[in-house]
Design a protein around this motif. Structure first.
Motif, short mmCIF file in Angstrom:
data_model
loop_
_atom_site.label_atom_id
_atom_site.label_comp_id
_atom_site.label_asym_id
_atom_site.label_seq_id
_atom_site.Cartn_x
_atom_site.Cartn_y
_atom_site.Cartn_z
N UNK A 97 4.70 -28.46 -54.86
CA UNK A 97 5.35 -29.37 -53.87
C UNK A 97 5.70 -30.71 -54.45
N UNK A 98 5.00 -30.88 -55.75
CA UNK A 98 5.64 -32.35 -56.24
C UNK A 98 6.70 -32.06 -57.11
N UNK A 99 6.99 -30.91 -57.74
CA UNK A 99 7.93 -30.52 -58.63
C UNK A 99 9.36 -30.85 -57.71
N UNK A 100 9.25 -30.40 -56.50
CA UNK A 100 10.53 -30.44 -55.68
C UNK A 100 11.22 -31.72 -55.48
N UNK A 101 10.25 -32.88 -55.81
CA UNK A 101 10.99 -34.22 -55.70
C UNK A 101 10.90 -35.01 -56.90
N UNK A 102 10.66 -34.12 -58.11
CA UNK A 102 10.87 -35.10 -59.19
C UNK A 102 12.34 -35.19 -59.79
N UNK A 103 12.42 -36.45 -60.15
CA UNK A 103 13.80 -36.79 -60.60
C UNK A 103 13.77 -37.98 -61.43
N UNK A 104 14.92 -38.23 -62.35
CA UNK A 104 14.77 -39.43 -63.12
C UNK A 104 14.79 -40.65 -62.21
N UNK A 105 13.92 -41.74 -62.87
CA UNK A 105 13.93 -42.87 -62.16
C UNK A 105 12.98 -43.00 -60.98
N UNK A 106 12.43 -41.82 -60.67
CA UNK A 106 11.45 -41.78 -59.39
C UNK A 106 10.13 -41.52 -59.90
N UNK A 107 9.19 -42.53 -59.44
CA UNK A 107 7.60 -42.33 -59.80
C UNK A 107 6.99 -41.95 -58.32
N UNK A 108 6.79 -40.89 -58.05
CA UNK A 108 5.80 -40.51 -56.94
C UNK A 108 5.00 -39.34 -57.22
N UNK A 109 4.01 -39.39 -56.54
CA UNK A 109 2.86 -38.20 -56.54
C UNK A 109 2.64 -37.77 -55.27
N UNK A 110 2.34 -36.46 -55.23
CA UNK A 110 1.98 -35.67 -54.03
C UNK A 110 0.30 -35.55 -53.90
N UNK A 111 -0.29 -36.69 -53.39
CA UNK A 111 -1.61 -36.72 -53.58
C UNK A 111 -2.52 -36.95 -52.19
N UNK A 112 -1.78 -37.51 -51.17
CA UNK A 112 -2.70 -37.96 -50.01
C UNK A 112 -3.45 -36.90 -49.31
N UNK A 113 -2.88 -35.61 -49.26
CA UNK A 113 -3.71 -34.61 -48.69
C UNK A 113 -4.16 -33.46 -49.79
#
Length: 358
Positions: free
Chosen positions: A212-228
């Motif tokens: 799920x996290x790999x779908x949103x990875x892009x240069x310049x973006x620091x985000x993690x899928x972690x809440x749930x």
């Protein structure tokens, strides 16, 4: 010729200096150019392994069964049946494979670096939460499935196990290759065994965000899928394994991908694959084999710095309640954010950068 065969073997198994010397003699190239070509070859072989080795080995084995050499394939299949549960029992790591010279060239291509912030006790077991996933988890592999960045020297007495999709261990040859690097299935049986029947000093590295996290990875973006994502916290509580936040700066910079918006047909297809197969197909590209100005499968040579944070002491609770899981999960999230904030400016990010937790 015999000289070429010797040089090819040396590339994978020999020392860095002997490889450079052999190739310079063959091609009359400068040392820097030879090093760069070796780095590209090292990364290319890993990318191809990641993408096609499992399917290719399965097809080759099926083909051999239909030839005069069928007995070789039959013997391997018999061994496969006998050895089927080995990945669930800690695998079969090889220090020889983990120390191959090819991994040092792989490291230097980006380059990849491992930063230690605290000591780890060999009397404890650990679950490392690795963030972010990126497209291929290049930093996770290099740092914890090889000795290229010195994980064994930086954390003496700690045995790292990188957890990945269990489906990879159903594929012939690939399963043995993965196990040799200390890679294990990311399922409950495997993790339970390592944390309860393999002594102490074990560290399981889980890429928490997953597909799920790999779908949103892009240069310049620091985000993690972690809440749930709380299953890894529950496992830690059941075994009394300390949690360690790990953030890899630069993991999202090495590939560019097409991001499909929520509700689009592209995202729908990706989520269906993720649900039924375990991985999400990403449309991505890196650089070309011969030029960084063309598109290809090679990742861009951007630095990846993996920072291993401070361990969070976790009590052993056989049947943790949801409240207890939520409590330690919140501590973990806070620790990850603090780790990111502490080191972001050191690795090229502005002080105003905020880690997005989804």
């Amino acid at each position: 010729c015999s000289v070429c065969k010797c040089n090819f073997i040396s590339f994978f198994l020999g020392t860095g200096s002997s490889i450079l010397s052999a190739l310079q003699d063959l091609f009359w190239l400068s040392k820097s150019k030879v090093e760069k070509q070796l780095q590209i070859i090292s990364v290319l072989q890993w990318v191809l392994t990641f993408l096609i080795m499992g399917v290719a080995c399965t097809l080759i084995l099926m083909y051999i069964l239909c030839t005069d050499c069928w007995a070789i394939a039959a013997l391997y299949l018999a061994w496969l049946v006998f050895d089927w549960n080995t990945p669930k029992k800690g695998g079969r790591r090889s220090q020889w494979v983990r120390n191959w010279a090819i991994w040092r060239y792989f490291r230097d291509y980006f380059p990849i670096r491992l930063v230690k912030t605290h000591n780890l006790l060999t009397t404890r077991n650990y679950i490392f939460g690795y963030h972010p996933h990126g497209i291929m988890g290049l930093g996770a592999f290099c740092n914890f499935s090889t000795e290229a960045t010195g994980v064994g020297q930086k954390f003496p007495g700690i045995r790292p196990y990188l957890a990945t999709l269990a489906g990879n261990f159903r594929m012939p040859i690939l399963r043995d290759y993965l196990m040799s690097g200390g890679i294990c299935p990311v399922n409950r049986d495997s993790i339970d065994y390592i944390l309860s029947k393999n002594g102490s000093g074990n560290a399981i590295i889980i890429v928490v965000g997953g597909a799920a996290e790999s779908l949103n990875c892009t240069p310049g973006k620091n985000s993690v899928t972690l809440k749930n994502r709380k299953g890894f916290v529950k496992l830690a509580l059941r075994h009394g394994a300390d949690l360690v936040p790990v953030y890899s700066f630069g993991e999202n910079e090495v590939y560019k991908q097409v991001i499909f918006e929520e509700g689009s047909w592209g995202r729908w297809v990706q989520k269906k694959f993720q649900k039924h197969i375990g991985f999400a197909p990403c449309i991505f590209h890196g650089r070309g084999l011969f030029s960084s100005n063309t598109w290809g499968l090679l990742p861009y040579s951007k630095p990846i710095t993996t920072v291993v944070g401070e361990p969070i002491t976790i009590p052993k609770i056989d049947n943790p309640s949801q409240r207890e899981v939520d409590f330690y999960h919140s501590i973990y999230v806070d620790s990850l954010i603090k780790l990111f904030d502490k080191y972001k400016s050191k690795f090229g990010l502005p002080e105003t950068e905020v880690l997005e937790v989804n």
